[in-house]
Design an enzyme around this catalytic site. Structure first.
Site, PDB file in Angstrom:
ATOM      1  N   ASP A 187     -10.860   3.309   4.403  1.00 39.70           N
ATOM      2  CA  ASP A 187     -11.370   1.963   4.145  1.00 39.70           C
ATOM      3  C   ASP A 187     -12.868   1.950   3.879  1.00 39.70           C
ATOM      4  O   ASP A 187     -13.397   0.944   3.408  1.00 39.70           O
ATOM      5  CB  ASP A 187     -11.116   1.076   5.374  1.00 39.70           C
ATOM      6  CG  ASP A 187      -9.779   0.357   5.309  1.00 39.70           C
ATOM      7  OD1 ASP A 187      -9.479  -0.218   4.255  1.00 39.70           O
ATOM      8  OD2 ASP A 187      -9.051   0.377   6.317  1.00 39.70           O
ATOM      9  N   LYS A 235       0.841  -1.205   0.000  1.00 40.41           N
ATOM     10  CA  LYS A 235       0.000   0.000   0.000  1.00 40.41           C
ATOM     11  C   LYS A 235       0.876   1.255   0.000  1.00 40.41           C
ATOM     12  O   LYS A 235       0.640   2.185  -0.774  1.00 40.41           O
ATOM     13  CB  LYS A 235      -0.933  -0.017   1.225  1.00 40.41           C
ATOM     14  CG  LYS A 235      -2.047  -1.051   1.090  1.00 40.41           C
ATOM     15  CD  LYS A 235      -2.814  -1.316   2.385  1.00 40.41           C
ATOM     16  CE  LYS A 235      -3.857  -2.410   2.149  1.00 40.41           C
ATOM     17  NZ  LYS A 235      -4.591  -2.811   3.367  1.00 40.41           N
ATOM     18  N   GLN A 294      -4.718  -1.253   9.608  1.00 43.22           N
ATOM     19  CA  GLN A 294      -4.688  -2.576   8.986  1.00 43.22           C
ATOM     20  C   GLN A 294      -5.345  -3.603   9.900  1.00 43.22           C
ATOM     21  O   GLN A 294      -5.063  -3.685  11.087  1.00 43.22           O
ATOM     22  CB  GLN A 294      -3.222  -2.961   8.686  1.00 43.22           C
ATOM     23  CG  GLN A 294      -3.063  -4.258   7.926  1.00 43.22           C
ATOM     24  CD  GLN A 294      -3.641  -4.235   6.515  1.00 43.22           C
ATOM     25  OE1 GLN A 294      -3.680  -3.193   5.863  1.00 43.22           O
ATOM     26  NE2 GLN A 294      -4.096  -5.376   6.044  1.00 43.22           N
TER      27      GLN A 294
END
Ligand code: GUN
Length: 293
Positions: A128, A61, A105
């Site tokens: 997200d 990422k 995460q």
């Protein structure tokens, strides 16, 4: 004499290609922003602990953000961090106006509650799309919000390959907040008839064999075998499992490849799209923040 095979093979739904198109267009948008000497978008990835798979995802990422010209930062926090200390970290990220997008995460260590962490982060930097505000927009069909990356990436793959969703029976195996639930809502939004299957579902094979679009997102290696798939179906493999040292999905790729009409590979299917959609969401949040200033 050469042998002619009588088996056909599913069309490969190449996530790398679709992600490549999206990233190229984002790179162009970023370049014009940077040329006009505005600040670049900034993404912060928070990792708690040492989960090896998470370390790989986080690295990819950050690398992708840098390759586009975004500012990025990896905050790696100890496994033993308290909820209070993690919240303090999130508060600080929230208050920093040069940060547009924050990702925590998953999975988190067991002593931390993911829902509370997402709630503390708040909607405005939740890249997200996991915050209840974003998910509420998805439930209500409110367009233009931040959508969870993996399911949004799957919808982009279907769109890129011009695979119609309307009126189709879509069976989604898995009901996670990250993939199964939001993807089911997106497919419903596209006017599919959606069935969500999970660990307590009875007669799974019977159900999957009726699917025009079949998605497996449970994290069980090779769960879906050839006999579970309707000939010609569109099959999406969200799994990322280690089996005998190799990365495999939730779909038995070799067997299902001879039955399905379309199939996403592992690797190179859904995975690259998740990262590309993360970059798109970072860009969306950046634009929202810039417009507010
Ligand atoms: N772990 C697996 N997929 C994801 C994702 O899309 N976002 C976050 N934050 N964690 C994940």
């Amino acid at each position: 004499m050469s042998q002619v095979s009588d088996t056909t093979h599913a069309v490969r739904l190449d996530g790398k290609v679709v992600a490549g198109h999206l990233l190229a267009s984002l790179r162009d948008s970023l370049q014009s922003v940077i040329k006009s000497s505005q600040r670049a978008p900034k993404l912060v990835v928070v990792q708690v602990g040492e989960d090896p798979a998470s370390s790989v995802y986080v690295k990819n990422k950050i690398k992708t953000a840098q390759s586009l010209g975004m500012a990025s930062e990896h905050r790696h926090l100890p496994e033993s961090i308290s909820e209070q200390a993690l919240f303090a970290e999130l508060d600080q990220l929230n208050q920093n106006p040069s940060i547009d997008a924050v990702l925590v995460q998953m999975p988190l260590p067991k002593h931390l509650d993911a829902l509370s962490v997402i709630d503390r982060l708040g909607a405005s930097k939740d890249v997200d799309g996991f915050h209840p505000v974003h998910l509420g927009n998805l439930v209500c069909g409110n367009p233009g919000g931040v959508l969870p990356c993996t399911p949004a990436g799957i919808m982009q793959i279907l769109e890129h390959y011009r695979i119609p969703v309307e009126g189709k029976h879509a069976v989604v195996i898995g009901r996670s907040n990250i993939v199964g639930k939001p993807l089911s809502l997106m497919l419903l939004q596209g006017n599919a008839t959606v069935t969500i299957a999970h660990s307590r579902t009875r007669n799974l094979s019977e159900l999957t064999r009726s699917a025009d679009i079949l998605v497996a997102a449970v994290g069980v290696a090779d769960l879906v075998t050839g006999d579970m798939v309707k000939p010609g179906a569109v099959v999406i493999d969200v799994g990322m499992n280690k089996k005998d040292g190799k990365l495999v999905g939730d779909i038995d790729q070799a067997a299902v490849g001879t039955v399905a009409g379309y199939l996403t590979p592992v690797p190179g299917g859904v995975g690259p799209m998740t990262i590309a959609m993360l970059m798109k969401n970072t860009w969306t949040l950046y634009q929202q923040h810039i417009l507010q200033v």
